[in-house]
Design an enzyme around this catalytic site. Structure first.
Site, PDB file in Angstrom:
ATOM      1  N   ASP A  12       0.866  -1.194   0.000  1.00 18.52           N
ATOM      2  CA  ASP A  12       0.000   0.000   0.000  1.00 18.52           C
ATOM      3  C   ASP A  12       0.898   1.238   0.000  1.00 18.52           C
ATOM      4  O   ASP A  12       2.107   1.137   0.265  1.00 18.52           O
ATOM      5  CB  ASP A  12      -0.912   0.018   1.250  1.00 18.52           C
ATOM      6  CG  ASP A  12      -1.869   1.217   1.245  1.00 18.52           C
ATOM      7  OD1 ASP A  12      -2.419   1.533   0.179  1.00 18.52           O
ATOM      8  OD2 ASP A  12      -2.035   1.856   2.303  1.00 18.52           O
ATOM      9  N   SER A  13       0.291   2.388  -0.268  1.00 21.10           N
ATOM     10  CA  SER A  13       1.050   3.638  -0.193  1.00 21.10           C
ATOM     11  C   SER A  13       1.467   3.931   1.250  1.00 21.10           C
ATOM     12  O   SER A  13       2.437   4.636   1.492  1.00 21.10           O
ATOM     13  CB  SER A  13       0.193   4.789  -0.720  1.00 21.10           C
ATOM     14  OG  SER A  13      -1.010   4.863   0.030  1.00 21.10           O
ATOM     15  N   TYR A  56      -1.037   8.635  -2.489  1.00 14.98           N
ATOM     16  CA  TYR A  56      -1.139   8.411  -3.937  1.00 14.98           C
ATOM     17  C   TYR A  56      -2.375   9.128  -4.516  1.00 14.98           C
ATOM     18  O   TYR A  56      -2.396   9.498  -5.667  1.00 14.98           O
ATOM     19  CB  TYR A  56      -1.318   6.921  -4.235  1.00 14.98           C
ATOM     20  CG  TYR A  56      -0.066   6.079  -4.198  1.00 14.98           C
ATOM     21  CD1 TYR A  56       1.188   6.615  -3.908  1.00 14.98           C
ATOM     22  CD2 TYR A  56      -0.138   4.705  -4.475  1.00 14.98           C
ATOM     23  CE1 TYR A  56       2.316   5.811  -3.875  1.00 14.98           C
ATOM     24  CE2 TYR A  56       0.991   3.906  -4.461  1.00 14.98           C
ATOM     25  CZ  TYR A  56       2.217   4.457  -4.156  1.00 14.98           C
ATOM     26  OH  TYR A  56       3.326   3.665  -4.139  1.00 14.98           O
ATOM     27  N   GLY A  57      -3.382   9.253  -3.688  1.00 13.31           N
ATOM     28  CA  GLY A  57      -4.714   9.650  -4.160  1.00 13.31           C
ATOM     29  C   GLY A  57      -4.821  11.007  -4.811  1.00 13.31           C
ATOM     30  O   GLY A  57      -5.824  11.338  -5.421  1.00 13.31           O
ATOM     31  N   CYS A 117      -4.499  -1.548  -1.934  1.00 10.53           N
ATOM     32  CA  CYS A 117      -4.698  -0.121  -2.191  1.00 10.53           C
ATOM     33  C   CYS A 117      -5.598   0.004  -3.417  1.00 10.53           C
ATOM     34  O   CYS A 117      -5.232  -0.465  -4.499  1.00 10.53           O
ATOM     35  CB  CYS A 117      -3.337   0.509  -2.456  1.00 10.53           C
ATOM     36  SG  CYS A 117      -3.390   2.241  -2.953  1.00 10.53           S
ATOM     37  N   ASN A 118      -6.753   0.595  -3.228  1.00  6.31           N
ATOM     38  CA  ASN A 118      -7.695   0.758  -4.346  1.00  6.31           C
ATOM     39  C   ASN A 118      -7.120   1.669  -5.426  1.00  6.31           C
ATOM     40  O   ASN A 118      -7.324   1.449  -6.621  1.00  6.31           O
ATOM     41  CB  ASN A 118      -8.992   1.385  -3.844  1.00  6.31           C
ATOM     42  CG  ASN A 118      -9.756   0.469  -2.915  1.00  6.31           C
ATOM     43  OD1 ASN A 118     -10.650  -0.241  -3.327  1.00  6.31           O
ATOM     44  ND2 ASN A 118      -9.388   0.464  -1.640  1.00  6.31           N
ATOM     45  N   THR A 119      -6.383   2.696  -4.983  1.00  8.96           N
ATOM     46  CA  THR A 119      -5.839   3.684  -5.931  1.00  8.96           C
ATOM     47  C   THR A 119      -4.792   3.031  -6.834  1.00  8.96           C
ATOM     48  O   THR A 119      -4.844   3.157  -8.061  1.00  8.96           O
ATOM     49  CB  THR A 119      -5.212   4.856  -5.133  1.00  8.96           C
ATOM     50  OG1 THR A 119      -6.163   5.295  -4.167  1.00  8.96           O
ATOM     51  CG2 THR A 119      -4.826   5.993  -6.031  1.00  8.96           C
ATOM     52  N   CYS A 127     -11.341   2.969   0.033  1.00  9.82           N
ATOM     53  CA  CYS A 127      -9.914   3.264   0.216  1.00  9.82           C
ATOM     54  C   CYS A 127      -9.533   2.569   1.507  1.00  9.82           C
ATOM     55  O   CYS A 127     -10.242   2.702   2.521  1.00  9.82           O
ATOM     56  CB  CYS A 127      -9.689   4.767   0.343  1.00  9.82           C
ATOM     57  SG  CYS A 127      -8.036   5.217   0.911  1.00  9.82           S
ATOM     58  N   THR A 128      -8.430   1.836   1.489  1.00  4.90           N
ATOM     59  CA  THR A 128      -8.105   1.015   2.664  1.00  4.90           C
ATOM     60  C   THR A 128      -7.787   1.864   3.898  1.00  4.90           C
ATOM     61  O   THR A 128      -7.964   1.411   5.026  1.00  4.90           O
ATOM     62  CB  THR A 128      -6.954   0.042   2.347  1.00  4.90           C
ATOM     63  OG1 THR A 128      -5.855   0.776   1.773  1.00  4.90           O
ATOM     64  CG2 THR A 128      -7.401  -1.020   1.359  1.00  4.90           C
ATOM     65  N   HIS A 129      -7.334   3.104   3.682  1.00  2.00           N
ATOM     66  CA  HIS A 129      -7.087   3.975   4.832  1.00  2.00           C
ATOM     67  C   HIS A 129      -8.382   4.324   5.585  1.00  2.00           C
ATOM     68  O   HIS A 129      -8.346   4.649   6.770  1.00  2.00           O
ATOM     69  CB  HIS A 129      -6.451   5.295   4.382  1.00  2.00           C
ATOM     70  CG  HIS A 129      -4.979   5.220   4.124  1.00  2.00           C
ATOM     71  ND1 HIS A 129      -4.438   4.648   2.997  1.00  2.00           N
ATOM     72  CD2 HIS A 129      -3.929   5.658   4.863  1.00  2.00           C
ATOM     73  CE1 HIS A 129      -3.124   4.759   3.042  1.00  2.00           C
ATOM     74  NE2 HIS A 129      -2.785   5.361   4.163  1.00  2.00           N
TER      75      HIS A 129
HETATM   76  N1  DGL Z   1      -4.887   3.235   0.685  1.00  2.00           N
HETATM   77  C1  DGL Z   1      -5.070   3.688  -0.619  1.00  2.00           C
HETATM   78  C2  DGL Z   1      -6.368   3.236  -1.272  1.00  2.00           C
HETATM   79  O1  DGL Z   1      -6.924   2.241  -0.888  1.00  2.00           O
HETATM   80  C3  DGL Z   1      -4.656   5.047  -1.078  1.00  2.00           C
HETATM   81  C4  DGL Z   1      -4.286   6.116  -0.150  1.00  2.00           C
HETATM   82  C5  DGL Z   1      -3.464   7.201  -0.793  1.00  2.00           C
HETATM   83  O2  DGL Z   1      -2.248   7.020  -0.843  1.00  2.00           O
HETATM   84  O3  DGL Z   1      -4.030   8.202  -1.248  1.00  2.00           O
HETATM   85  O4  DGL Z   1      -6.830   3.833  -2.203  1.00  2.00           O
END
Ligand code: DGL
Length: 258
Positions: free
Chosen positions: A7-8, A39-40, A70-72, A181-183
């Protein structure tokens, strides 16, 4: 051999947490690209490059499968990754399918994610396929990633941000909120406080972990290891972060009630 999680930042720990519950005997590698989080808000090209560098490093350590938690990163890089590496690669996608297929939900569905996931073709294609009744609304929540990375879970800032952002919606019209988003999983307690009681929250961790188990079983790759996790941050061993990561995993234990 270990299973890689990428993940990021700390978001992917929420998926690793589920995997450890389902397969406590496996060994894991967790890689957070802390030099480049979030990343987003980056361009597609930047994200692709960061992800490739990270996964090259992960592949050098040796993994039997990789979860892009990470979805992104999944939305912009999963195709290229699958073409580049021979081990199985599983991605994340916002849990739109289960939300739409839930027959108890006849009202609207709010899909939250990073700005990149929301504007990328992958989610747009998914909506085109499954959102037949135009039930889905989209909401980017980039600041939640920042709050999570800063460890601001309980100081009220994230809750105030959520409260303000969600006030633009008539929540009585909704039955499901998708955490894409996993966060965002770290803030289930804040969502829980704000959302009407009837609204359910859905995230993609369960689906991805079930998929992972299925792929490993099918390929005869399930193993009995020591349940060890090795942590890396942007290509460096992150042994000094172990206690922080373990604290976060414990926070998720408490959150499982949601
Ligand atoms: N955790 C990430 C996701 O699921 C992205 C978070 C990020 O870096 O913006 O999309």
């Amino acid at each position: 051999m270990q299973i890689g999680f990428f993940d990021s930042g700390i978001g992917g720990l929420t998926v690793l947490h589920q995997a450890k519950r389902a397969m406590p005997q496996e060994d894991y590698l967790y890689y957070a690209d802390t030099d480049h989080v979030p990343y987003g808000r980056k361009t597609k090209e930047e994200i692709k490059q960061y992800v490739q560098e990270a996964v090259d490093f992960i592949a050098e350590q040796g993994v039997k499968a990789l979860v892009v938690a990470c979805n992104t990163a999944t939305s912009v890089a999963i195709k290229d990754l699958r073409a580049r590496y021979s081990f199985p690669i599983l991605g994340m996608e916002p849990a739109v399918k289960p939300a739409v297929n839930d027959t108890h939900c006849t009202k609207r569905i709010l899909v939250t994610a990073t700005p990149v996931t929301i504007r990328e073709e992958k989610l747009q294609n998914l909506l085109h396929q499954v959102d037949q009744h135009h039930q889905v609304d989209l909401l980017p929540l980039p600041r939640l990633v920042e709050f999570a990375e800063q460890g601001n879970f309980t100081d009220g800032q994230a809750e105030a941000y959520l409260r303000e952002t969600l006030s633009a919606f008539d929540l009585a019209q909704y039955c499901t909120v998708v955490l894409g988003c996993t966060h965002f999983n770290y803030f289930k307690d804040s969502f829980h406080k704000i959302l009407p009681e009837e609204i359910i929250m859905l995230d993609g961790s369960d689906g991805t972990v079930k998929n992972l188990q299925h792929v490993l079983a099918e390929k005869g790759l399930l193993e009995t290891g020591q349940g060890r996790v090795t942590y890396y941050m942007s290509g460096r061993l992150a042994e000094q972060q172990r206690s922080r990561y373990e604290r976060l995993l414990r926070r998720l234990d408490e959150m499982i009630i949601y």
